[in-house]
Design a protein around this motif. Structure first.
Motif, PDB file in Angstrom:
ATOM      1  N   LEU A  29      64.264 -16.573  37.147  1.00  0.00           N
ATOM      2  CA  LEU A  29      64.585 -15.156  37.272  1.00  0.00           C
ATOM      3  C   LEU A  29      65.797 -14.968  38.172  1.00  0.00           C
ATOM      4  O   LEU A  29      65.908 -15.596  39.228  1.00  0.00           O
ATOM      5  CB  LEU A  29      63.392 -14.401  37.843  1.00  0.00           C
ATOM      6  CG  LEU A  29      63.523 -12.875  37.963  1.00  0.00           C
ATOM      7  CD1 LEU A  29      63.607 -12.245  36.588  1.00  0.00           C
ATOM      8  CD2 LEU A  29      62.349 -12.292  38.753  1.00  0.00           C
ATOM      9  N   THR A  30      66.728 -14.112  37.755  1.00  0.00           N
ATOM     10  CA  THR A  30      67.897 -13.799  38.566  1.00  0.00           C
ATOM     11  C   THR A  30      67.510 -12.814  39.656  1.00  0.00           C
ATOM     12  O   THR A  30      67.022 -11.715  39.376  1.00  0.00           O
ATOM     13  CB  THR A  30      69.020 -13.202  37.696  1.00  0.00           C
ATOM     14  OG1 THR A  30      69.368 -14.140  36.665  1.00  0.00           O
ATOM     15  CG2 THR A  30      70.249 -12.911  38.532  1.00  0.00           C
ATOM     16  N   LEU A  31      67.720 -13.205  40.912  1.00  0.00           N
ATOM     17  CA  LEU A  31      67.330 -12.390  42.054  1.00  0.00           C
ATOM     18  C   LEU A  31      68.575 -11.792  42.691  1.00  0.00           C
ATOM     19  O   LEU A  31      69.486 -12.517  43.104  1.00  0.00           O
ATOM     20  CB  LEU A  31      66.572 -13.231  43.078  1.00  0.00           C
ATOM     21  CG  LEU A  31      65.339 -13.992  42.559  1.00  0.00           C
ATOM     22  CD1 LEU A  31      64.723 -14.819  43.676  1.00  0.00           C
ATOM     23  CD2 LEU A  31      64.319 -13.031  41.975  1.00  0.00           C
ATOM     24  N   VAL A  32      68.639 -10.461  42.750  1.00  0.00           N
ATOM     25  CA  VAL A  32      69.761  -9.749  43.349  1.00  0.00           C
ATOM     26  C   VAL A  32      69.196  -8.584  44.155  1.00  0.00           C
ATOM     27  O   VAL A  32      68.010  -8.274  44.092  1.00  0.00           O
ATOM     28  CB  VAL A  32      70.755  -9.222  42.286  1.00  0.00           C
ATOM     29  CG1 VAL A  32      71.386 -10.359  41.513  1.00  0.00           C
ATOM     30  CG2 VAL A  32      70.069  -8.244  41.342  1.00  0.00           C
ATOM     31  N   SER A  33      70.075  -7.939  44.908  1.00  0.00           N
ATOM     32  CA  SER A  33      69.696  -6.703  45.592  1.00  0.00           C
ATOM     33  C   SER A  33      70.307  -5.527  44.842  1.00  0.00           C
ATOM     34  O   SER A  33      71.360  -5.657  44.213  1.00  0.00           O
ATOM     35  CB  SER A  33      70.175  -6.715  47.044  1.00  0.00           C
ATOM     36  OG  SER A  33      71.587  -6.714  47.097  1.00  0.00           O
ATOM     37  N   ALA A  34      69.654  -4.381  44.908  1.00  0.00           N
ATOM     38  CA  ALA A  34      70.123  -3.201  44.177  1.00  0.00           C
ATOM     39  C   ALA A  34      71.523  -2.754  44.604  1.00  0.00           C
ATOM     40  O   ALA A  34      72.347  -2.419  43.747  1.00  0.00           O
ATOM     41  CB  ALA A  34      69.112  -2.064  44.347  1.00  0.00           C
ATOM     42  N   PRO A  35      71.868  -2.751  45.909  1.00  0.00           N
ATOM     43  CA  PRO A  35      73.245  -2.377  46.279  1.00  0.00           C
ATOM     44  C   PRO A  35      74.297  -3.322  45.710  1.00  0.00           C
ATOM     45  O   PRO A  35      75.387  -2.889  45.330  1.00  0.00           O
ATOM     46  CB  PRO A  35      73.223  -2.423  47.816  1.00  0.00           C
ATOM     47  CG  PRO A  35      71.797  -2.227  48.187  1.00  0.00           C
ATOM     48  CD  PRO A  35      71.017  -2.889  47.099  1.00  0.00           C
ATOM     49  N   HIS A  36      73.978  -4.613  45.617  1.00  0.00           N
ATOM     50  CA  HIS A  36      74.919  -5.564  45.034  1.00  0.00           C
ATOM     51  C   HIS A  36      75.200  -5.218  43.580  1.00  0.00           C
ATOM     52  O   HIS A  36      76.356  -5.241  43.137  1.00  0.00           O
ATOM     53  CB  HIS A  36      74.350  -6.974  45.116  1.00  0.00           C
ATOM     54  CG  HIS A  36      74.406  -7.562  46.494  1.00  0.00           C
ATOM     55  ND1 HIS A  36      73.722  -8.703  46.851  1.00  0.00           N
ATOM     56  CD2 HIS A  36      75.064  -7.161  47.605  1.00  0.00           C
ATOM     57  CE1 HIS A  36      73.968  -8.977  48.120  1.00  0.00           C
ATOM     58  NE2 HIS A  36      74.767  -8.043  48.599  1.00  0.00           N
TER      59      HIS A  36
END
Length: 393
Positions: free
Chosen positions: A305-312
């Motif tokens: 799963l690709t893990l990112v933050s919403a602001p990014h």
């Protein structure tokens, strides 16, 4: 024969055209012309960017740094290596600022070998701290372009098809020592949709030129340190996507930083590390398999799963929807309806030219216009004059 001799040196014609372009103002000063040349050079970076093209937003970039004997030359002060490391540090920070959901890694080449300095990751501090240690390393013999490309290929070939795969080579040497046929390696890079670009510190090398042409990359040779920085910063913008790149929906997870007070654990990204880095109570936990990671963005090694933050993710959209180009107008053509102060910094508009936003009709100075286009990606005039929405029952 005389005419052929006159046309023998191209720099003479360039010199004449430059002299014709320089004009004196009413006071006999050349400062206004010099300012205009500087202004246009500053704005060239974002005026030349492609529009209405598909971009590779999720970038995976390897920087290949030449650390051969040629990097000890002192044409860049104090040496090529120290100047390059300093500029790469600035590039890394700008790269992550412009591409928050992308990843970067560093490979060094010297003594006919290639070594992976840092693997692909989304933490700029880790890359910069590791890169600073290279200042004390000894530059040895010749680089190996083929070994460097093969090492980058081992990681990039496993990246998903929708991601942008790139290699940026900083080459100070005019030679390369390769163990096999490098032309086969170039064809392999092309077949894997890996875009290779080269920045030369000495002169143009034919094999580097072919590498860039075959893989649709760019090739530039620096003139000075300022030009060096400009060539580097051009690679902060996402390149056009290749024709063979896949179009697919991407499943993403948005983990929050959590602290588990019961017992510390090591993160998955530092399982092979011999240091205590990544061992602690806090971290980002995958919402699908609950694996722990210490940095974002990253692809979960357990469930993929690709893990990112919403602001990014939100900050990545400005490349797809860039601001309209501001109109360049002369200060003498401004009438009384326009303010004589910059809408952003409220400074007095003292230059020969100012920039007008086509949407809100507000006036900006050069520095603020460049900051809006390159960093802010939002017009302050449009934000302040946007009509309020009235909620009706």
């Amino acid at each position: 024969m005389d005419e052929e001799q006159d046309k023998a040196y191209t720099w003479e014609g360039d010199y004449e055209r430059t002299w014709e372009a320089i004009k004196e103002d009413e006071q006999g000063s050349l400062q206004s012309t010099v300012d205009d040349i500087i202004h246009r050079a500053k704005r060239r970076r974002f005026l030349d960017r492609p529009v209405n093209v598909r971009l590779g937003m999720m970038r995976h970039l390897f920087i290949i740094l030449d650390m051969s004997k040629s990097m000890e030359e002192k044409d860049l002060k104090p040496t090529r290596l120290h100047s390059t490391i300093k500029l790469i540090e600035s590039f890394i920070e700008e790269y992550y600022d412009q591409n928050p959901i992308s990843q970067l890694g560093i490979i060094t080449t010297s003594n006919m070998r290639a070594e992976k300095l840092t693997d692909l990751g989304g933490n700029p501090r880790r890359h910069i701290n590791t890169l600073k240690k290279c200042k004390d390393k000894v530059c040895l013999k010749e680089p190996s372009l083929q070994n460097s490309l093969e090492l980058a290929l081992t990681s990039l070939r496993h990246m998903p098809g929708h991601a942008s795969r790139e290699v940026l080579i900083i080459m100070g040497s005019l030679t390369t020592c390769d163990p096999d046929n490098i032309h086969q390696t170039i064809d392999t890079m092309k077949s894997n949709n890996i875009r290779c670009s080269v920045i030369g510190l000495a002169a143009e090398v034919r094999i580097c030129k072919k590498l860039c042409n075959v893989t649709n990359g760019t090739y530039g040779v620096i003139l000075d340190e300022t030009h060096y920085k400009e060539l580097l910063m051009e690679h902060t913008l996402p390149p056009p996507a290749t024709v063979n790149s896949e179009s697919s929906l991407i499943k993403m997870g948005f983990p929050k930083h959590q602290i588990h007070t019961d017992k510390p654990a090591i993160c998955v990204c530092h399982l092979d590390s011999k240091t205590s880095e990544g061992f602690g109570l806090g971290g980002y936990f995958c919402p699908q398999c609950h694996s722990k990671y210490c940095e974002l963005p990253i692809e979960c090694k357990c469930c993929g799963l690709t893990l990112v933050s919403a602001p990014h993710l939100a900050r990545s959209f400005h490349h797809l929807f860039p601001l309209d180009e501001f109109t360049e107008i002369s200060t003498t053509s401004l009438d009384e309806s326009y303010s004589s102060y910059c809408e952003a910094c409220q400074g007095k508009l003292s230059g020969q030219v100012v920039y007008l936003c086509p949407r809100c009709d507000k006036v900006f100075c050069l520095e603020c216009e460049m900051f809006i286009q390159e960093a802010l990606h939002s017009c302050p005039g449009c934000a302040s004059t946007r009509p309020k929405q009235v909620r009706t029952s």
